[in-house]
Motif scaffolding. Structure first.
Motif, PDB file in Angstrom:
ATOM      1  N   ILE A   3       0.835  -1.195   0.000  1.00  0.00           N
ATOM      2  CA  ILE A   3       0.000   0.000   0.000  1.00  0.00           C
ATOM      3  C   ILE A   3       0.873   1.249   0.000  1.00  0.00           C
ATOM      4  CG2 ILE A   3      -1.726   1.318   1.297  1.00  0.00           C
ATOM      5  CD1 ILE A   3      -2.683  -1.337   2.503  1.00  0.00           C
ATOM      6  N   VAL A  44      -1.807  -0.881  -4.424  1.00  0.00           N
ATOM      7  CA  VAL A  44      -2.951   0.022  -4.297  1.00  0.00           C
ATOM      8  C   VAL A  44      -2.470   1.305  -3.628  1.00  0.00           C
ATOM      9  CG1 VAL A  44      -3.649  -0.891  -2.041  1.00  0.00           C
ATOM     10  CG2 VAL A  44      -5.367   0.179  -3.504  1.00  0.00           C
ATOM     11  N   ILE A  46      -3.818   4.657  -1.330  1.00  0.00           N
ATOM     12  CA  ILE A  46      -4.875   5.233  -0.506  1.00  0.00           C
ATOM     13  C   ILE A  46      -4.565   6.710  -0.326  1.00  0.00           C
ATOM     14  CG2 ILE A  46      -6.069   5.192   1.704  1.00  0.00           C
ATOM     15  CD1 ILE A  46      -5.403   2.252   1.973  1.00  0.00           C
ATOM     16  N   ILE A  69      -7.895   4.283  -3.771  1.00  0.00           N
ATOM     17  CA  ILE A  69      -8.937   4.509  -2.769  1.00  0.00           C
ATOM     18  C   ILE A  69      -8.752   5.950  -2.306  1.00  0.00           C
ATOM     19  CG2 ILE A  69      -9.889   3.794  -0.554  1.00  0.00           C
ATOM     20  CD1 ILE A  69      -9.898   1.611  -2.780  1.00  0.00           C
ATOM     21  N   ALA A 214      -9.511  -1.097   0.015  1.00  0.00           N
ATOM     22  CA  ALA A 214      -8.276  -1.414  -0.718  1.00  0.00           C
ATOM     23  C   ALA A 214      -8.138  -2.917  -0.936  1.00  0.00           C
ATOM     24  CB  ALA A 214      -7.068  -0.867   0.041  1.00  0.00           C
TER      25      ALA A 214
END
Length: 233
Positions: A3, A44, A46, A69, A214
């Motif tokens: 992440i 991903v 965020i 996200i 996520a």
């Protein structure tokens, strides 16, 4: 899951803690002044950054094949453009004004109540939201989403801060102390009042919801909402 955090303020730090507790790795913490971004290391992104940075963060991720996200509010004048770019780049995107699981259930309750009340013109609706003094935007993105839920299920046409009208939802925004977020909706007539309310006790619910989103978006393509994540559609 690897992440990347775009924005490393209070929310970013809480997302980091919860993500690590759930077995994920934080591979980047991108904030104002970060020069080099390794998109290849991310599964991903965020984004809880700032209104000025969000659109560029989001679209750069799309270009590099990174699902996003986003919980940053205050940039939604560019939301439609972001959705189009997501589709062009075959990206994956979830924006939510609030990722709290409880709040997203509250959104559905609000829309259902608005539909039930739409035939009862003797009731007038109003909204109030309370947040900590460091919150930059007013009304909150959550309050705007709630207002849109009422507008979409009633004869109300718009909302305004502190201004009531025949087809206008008045929203009162209060900034005090360290309140994580309280939202209430009241339908009032001459004989009684009906009120629904959501009170956040801390920020953990927001962070947990973002991490769950996520996890859910992995391997998907398209523009989604928390209704999809929670199977509320």
């Amino acid at each position: 899951m690897n992440i990347a955090l775009f924005g490393y303020g209070k929310m970013g730090k809480m997302i980091e803690q919860i993500a690590q507790e759930r077995g994920h790795t934080i591979v980047a913490k991108i904030d104002v002044g970060t020069a080099n971004v390794d998109y290849g290391a991310m599964d991903v992104a965020i984004d809880f950054s700032t209104p000025d940075a969000a659109f560029e963060n989001i679209t750069n991720c799309f270009k590099n094949g990174v699902p996003v996200i986003c919980g940053t509010t205050g940039w939604l004048s560019q939301y439609e453009e972001a959705m189009e770019l997501c589709k062009e780049d075959k990206g994956a995107f979830i924006y939510a004004s609030n990722f709290s699981l409880g709040v997203n259930i509250f959104f559905e309750l609000n829309a259902h109540l608005a539909k039930m009340m739409s035939q009862l013109e003797q009731y007038k609706v109003s909204m109030e939201e309370i947040h900590h003094t460091q919150k930059l935007d007013a009304p909150s993105g959550t309050a705007i989403t709630l207002a849109e839920g009422i507008i979409g299920n009633s004869s109300y046409r718009d909302w305004k801060l502190d201004t009531a009208g025949d087809k206008t939802i008045p929203i009162t925004s209060i900034r005090e102390g360290m309140v994580p977020g309280t939202h209430s909706i009241c339908y009032e007539s001459d004989v009684d009042s009906i009120e629904i309310k959501h009170t956040a006790h801390n920020r953990q619910g927001f962070a947990l919801g973002a991490v769950i989103a996520a996890e859910w978006i992995q391997g998907k393509t398209g523009v989604f909402t928390m209704k999809d994540v929670l199977n509320l559609s």
